[in-house]
Design a protein around this motif. Structure first.
Motif, short mmCIF file in Angstrom:
data_model
loop_
_atom_site.label_atom_id
_atom_site.label_comp_id
_atom_site.label_asym_id
_atom_site.label_seq_id
_atom_site.Cartn_x
_atom_site.Cartn_y
_atom_site.Cartn_z
N PHE A 141 0.85 -1.19 0.00
CA PHE A 141 0.00 0.00 0.00
C PHE A 141 0.89 1.24 0.00
CE2 PHE A 141 -2.25 -3.47 1.94
CZ PHE A 141 -3.54 -3.38 1.43
N PRO A 142 0.34 2.37 -0.48
CA PRO A 142 1.17 3.59 -0.56
C PRO A 142 1.49 4.21 0.81
CG PRO A 142 -1.07 4.02 -1.33
CD PRO A 142 -0.97 2.55 -1.15
N ASN A 143 0.64 3.94 1.84
CA ASN A 143 0.92 4.54 3.14
C ASN A 143 0.34 3.65 4.24
OD1 ASN A 143 -1.96 5.32 3.50
ND2 ASN A 143 -1.48 6.76 1.82
N VAL A 144 0.69 4.01 5.49
CA VAL A 144 0.28 3.21 6.65
C VAL A 144 -1.23 3.24 6.83
CG1 VAL A 144 0.48 2.97 9.16
CG2 VAL A 144 2.50 3.54 7.80
N GLU A 145 -1.84 4.41 6.58
CA GLU A 145 -3.28 4.55 6.80
C GLU A 145 -4.07 3.56 5.94
OE1 GLU A 145 -1.19 7.03 6.26
OE2 GLU A 145 -1.14 7.86 8.31
N GLU A 146 -3.75 3.53 4.65
CA GLU A 146 -4.47 2.60 3.76
C GLU A 146 -4.23 1.15 4.17
OE1 GLU A 146 -4.33 3.04 -0.42
OE2 GLU A 146 -4.23 5.25 -0.36
N ALA A 147 -2.99 0.86 4.57
CA ALA A 147 -2.67 -0.50 4.99
C ALA A 147 -3.45 -0.89 6.24
CB ALA A 147 -1.17 -0.63 5.23
N GLN A 148 -3.57 0.06 7.20
CA GLN A 148 -4.28 -0.25 8.44
C GLN A 148 -5.76 -0.45 8.17
OE1 GLN A 148 -2.73 -0.62 11.64
NE2 GLN A 148 -4.72 -1.65 11.81
N THR A 149 -6.34 0.40 7.30
CA THR A 149 -7.75 0.25 6.94
C THR A 149 -7.99 -1.12 6.30
OG1 THR A 149 -7.97 2.63 6.59
CG2 THR A 149 -9.62 1.22 5.56
N ALA A 150 -7.08 -1.52 5.41
CA ALA A 150 -7.21 -2.83 4.76
C ALA A 150 -7.10 -3.96 5.76
CB ALA A 150 -6.14 -2.98 3.67
N GLN A 183 0.68 -6.62 11.19
CA GLN A 183 0.47 -5.19 11.24
C GLN A 183 1.15 -4.57 10.02
OE1 GLN A 183 -1.36 -3.52 13.38
NE2 GLN A 183 -1.86 -5.29 14.69
N PRO A 184 0.81 -3.34 9.64
CA PRO A 184 1.49 -2.71 8.50
C PRO A 184 3.00 -2.71 8.70
CG PRO A 184 -0.43 -1.44 9.12
CD PRO A 184 -0.29 -2.49 10.16
N VAL A 185 3.72 -3.14 7.64
CA VAL A 185 5.18 -3.27 7.68
C VAL A 185 5.77 -2.28 6.69
CG1 VAL A 185 7.13 -4.81 7.31
CG2 VAL A 185 5.00 -5.71 8.28
N ARG A 225 10.69 -2.10 1.72
CA ARG A 225 11.51 -1.41 0.74
C ARG A 225 10.68 -0.79 -0.38
NH1 ARG A 225 16.02 -5.16 -1.66
NH2 ARG A 225 16.83 -4.91 0.47
N PHE A 226 9.53 -1.40 -0.69
CA PHE A 226 8.73 -0.96 -1.82
C PHE A 226 7.40 -0.31 -1.40
CE2 PHE A 226 11.08 -4.84 -2.90
CZ PHE A 226 11.99 -4.29 -3.80
N GLY A 227 7.22 -0.06 -0.13
CA GLY A 227 5.99 0.54 0.37
C GLY A 227 5.59 -0.10 1.69
N VAL A 228 4.36 0.18 2.12
CA VAL A 228 3.85 -0.39 3.37
C VAL A 228 3.11 -1.68 3.01
CG1 VAL A 228 2.42 -0.03 5.40
CG2 VAL A 228 3.65 1.90 4.36
N ALA A 229 3.51 -2.80 3.64
CA ALA A 229 2.98 -4.10 3.26
C ALA A 229 2.17 -4.74 4.38
CB ALA A 229 4.12 -5.03 2.86
N LEU A 230 1.16 -5.51 3.97
CA LEU A 230 0.48 -6.44 4.86
C LEU A 230 0.91 -7.84 4.45
CD1 LEU A 230 -3.16 -5.05 5.09
CD2 LEU A 230 -1.32 -4.81 6.77
N VAL A 231 1.21 -8.66 5.43
CA VAL A 231 1.71 -10.00 5.16
C VAL A 231 0.79 -11.02 5.81
CG1 VAL A 231 3.67 -11.57 5.39
CG2 VAL A 231 4.07 -9.11 5.13
N LYS A 232 0.49 -12.08 5.07
CA LYS A 232 -0.33 -13.17 5.59
C LYS A 232 0.41 -14.49 5.35
CE LYS A 232 -4.93 -15.30 5.04
NZ LYS A 232 -4.56 -16.59 4.43
#
Length: 631
Positions: free
Chosen positions: A280-289, A342-344, A347-354
């Protein structure tokens, strides 16, 4: 040769002669120039194509890079001996010359390539794209470095490749196979045939009475050359290689344990996890997702909402070291199965990992690994010892010692073979057992002679010295020596002749209207079938010679074909000439292969003509120096 010169110059007469010879050589170099021994080349030039010289260092780098690339594909280094055996040395030389010829032609035609175009080509190369699908500078540097390129050298090479493609693309443009060619090839490849057949073996040959003494003697006289005793040679050799010398080396558990600890990660099987990630482009979008995911939305459905393919989010079942982004790797291998991180900040943006599936790693066991580690350590230590023993062996040989004498003096174990023929067999017909696999000492010995001071053979990172100690010439044997062999061969010939006659008789009867099943029943054989096979198929129970013969025979035609010691009688029962479906994937692929083949053929002819027109010369001595052929 050098050893012979050294031995020859060991007395006053030899020294005088050698001084005169060397004086003549020095004078001749002064008059004619030393470069003449390379036929117009400098020592540092491997080939000249038009105005382009391929330097020794340049070709060495190209050749080394190619061997390393192939070695990485095989998973182990490729030796120069193996490369020459595969013909890679000539292939690389011919490719290098072809590229130089095309470079010359591109220069003559005034072709060019802009920096912007080169940049576009590099940045669009999928090999250099990161997980986000964009050009990744770090990945670019890592990939080209792995193939031995600097950035400047890679860009320069890409520019030359681009210019060469302009030429070859023009030469190959518009070439395509005709419909007639495609139809003919498709029908040839896909034609189906069915046969019924009968195998005739020794049982159908009937009773073979033993030959009379007169018949056996006459057969022996007619085939005497087949029973001639081959030439045998008595040889002695000694192997000095890291593997052999390593057997003498004692490796302690302490040393092996150190190497085990250094390689522990590689010796075991690392933990692997099935990892999914979404950037995701930022932490906010990652957290919402993440909130939506923990509320029941699946990872796959979220990916579809964002227009991502499964391949964009699925990293597969991977070890931690296979994940390029360290932050993502750490997060993935800290998660329990089925949970979302949690949002990580990666190197390429803010990631969610499963993480889904987890395969535990397997810890390496020292006791199981110790023998191989000790062998490897012993071999490595032995490499230095090999060099020392080589020098000592050469000194002993230079002093006039035989291979056996020199080996025994150095504490080595020479091998003596009393008699071996060119095929590596002893007089009893069995392979000689004490020649190491892969050592071609027999053919070398048959190209030498008694008393010849042979150069050592390179073998498994070491050397093999050998002497020819004696020669037993080929001779005619008398019947008593080979009576059993002669009688066995006579019996084989009798069976073959009877089977041939029986098969011919069966073919004639079936051609005159008889049934193959009736003929088979009359001789106690059975009818077998093979249905709807192509030219390159291997139907169960049908010999390869039958498949070949069936495609040379018309429908309802009858024939016979040898199959080892048997004879097969067959009838072609059906031929299916399938229609050509131009829209099928198979025909499309065949057309692509034909396109590529015709284009390659056209380009190869063009390059060959180009090389001839602009002039191509090769310095064989320099080429041998790079590829190790002169060692």
């Amino acid at each position: 040769m050098l050893r012979g010169m050294r031995k020859a110059s060991s007395n006053w007469l030899g020294k005088t002669i050698m001084a005169v010879v060397m004086g003549i050589l020095i004078v001749s170099f002064g008059i004619w120039g030393i470069a003449d021994i390379f036929r117009g080349f400098g020592q540092s030039t491997v080939a000249k194509v038009g105005g382009t010289e391929i330097s020794l260092n340049e070709f060495r780098q190209i050749y080394t890079d190619r061997l390393q690339q192939i070695g990485r594909q095989f998973g182990r280094p490729l030796t120069q001996e193996q490369a020459r055996a595969f013909g890679l040395d000539r292939q690389v030389l011919q490719q290098t010359i072809a590229e130089a010829a095309l470079n010359e032609e591109a220069h003559r035609l005034g072709l060019g390539q802009s920096d912007d175009e080169i940049r576009r080509v590099v940045m669009n190369d999928p090999n250099f794209k990161g997980v986000d699908g964009k050009f990744d500078p770090q990945r670019f540097q890592a990939v080209i470095r792995n193939f031995g390129f600097t950035e400047q050298r890679y860009i320069a090479e890409q520019r030359r490749v681009s210019l060469r493609r302009q030429i070859t693309g023009t030469i190959g443009a518009g070439i395509e196979p005709s419909k007639t060619m495609i139809d003919a090839l498709s029908r040839y490849q896909n034609e189906l045939r069915s046969v019924e057949f009968v195998k005739l073996d020794a049982a159908q040959a009937g009773q073979i009475d033993p030959p009379s003494p007169e018949a056996l003697a006459a057969y022996f006289e007619d085939h005497k050359v087949q029973f001639r005793a081959p030439e045998y040679r008595k040889i002695a050799f000694v192997v000095i290689s890291p593997e052999e010398v390593g057997k003498w080396t004692e490796v302690s558990d302490e040393d092996a344990r150190k190497l085990f600890d250094q390689r522990k990660d590689r010796l075991g099987t690392p933990e692997k996890r099935e990892v999914h990630q979404m950037v995701f482009p930022n932490v906010e979008e990652a957290q919402t997702a993440r909130n939506r995911l923990t509320s029941g939305l699946s990872f796959e459905d979220l990916a579809k909402e964002r227009g991502l393919n499964p391949a964009d989010v699925d990293l597969g079942l991977v070890a931690k070291s296979a994940i390029l982004d360290p932050a993502v790797a750490d997060a993935a291998f800290a998660l329990p199965s089925g949970e979302i991180s949690q949002p990580v900040q990666g190197r390429f943006g803010v990631a969610l990992v499963k993480v889904d599936k987890i395969e535990p790693g397997v810890e390496p066991n020292y006791a199981a690994a110790a023998p191989e580690l000790k062998r490897e350590l012993a071999t490595e230590r032995a490499r230095t010892k090999v060099g020392e023993l080589r020098d000592k062996m050469e000194d002993e040989r230079g002093g006039g010692a035989s291979v056996v004498e020199a080996a025994q003096k150095l504490g080595l174990s020479p091998v003596t073979i009393d008699a071996v023929d060119r095929s590596g067999r002893a007089p009893n017909g069995q392979p000689v057992a004490n020649i190491p696999q892969g050592l071609d000492v027999v053919s070398q010995a048959f190209n030498s002679d008694v008393g010849v001071d042979n150069d050592p053979i390179s073998f498994r990172g070491g050397y093999v010295w050998y002497d020819v100690l004696g020669i037993t010439p080929s001779r005619e044997r008398n019947l008593d020596e080979v009576r059993d062999q002669v009688e066995a061969r006579w019996r084989q010939d009798q069976i073959a002749a009877k089977l041939k006659a029986k098969a011919t008789e069966m073919v004639q009867k079936v051609e005159q209207g008889g049934k193959l099943a009736d003929e088979a029943s009359g001789i106690g054989a059975k009818v077998e079938t093979a249905a709807r096979f192509k030219r390159d198929d291997s139907p169960a129970g049908a010999p390869a010679s039958l498949v070949t013969a069936a495609f040379r025979t018309a429908k309802d035609g009858v024939g016979q074909t040898p199959a080892g010691s048997d004879v097969v009688v067959f009838r072609v029962t059906d031929i299916v000439d399938p229609p050509v479906d131009a829209a099928s994937d198979a025909v499309k692929k065949m057309k692509e292969d034909l396109d590529r083949s015709l284009t390659d053929e056209q380009v190869a002819a063009y390059v060959a003509k180009l090389e001839t027109d602009i002039g191509t010369t090769i310095n064989q001595a320099a080429f041998a120096q790079v590829t190790g052929a002169n060692q």
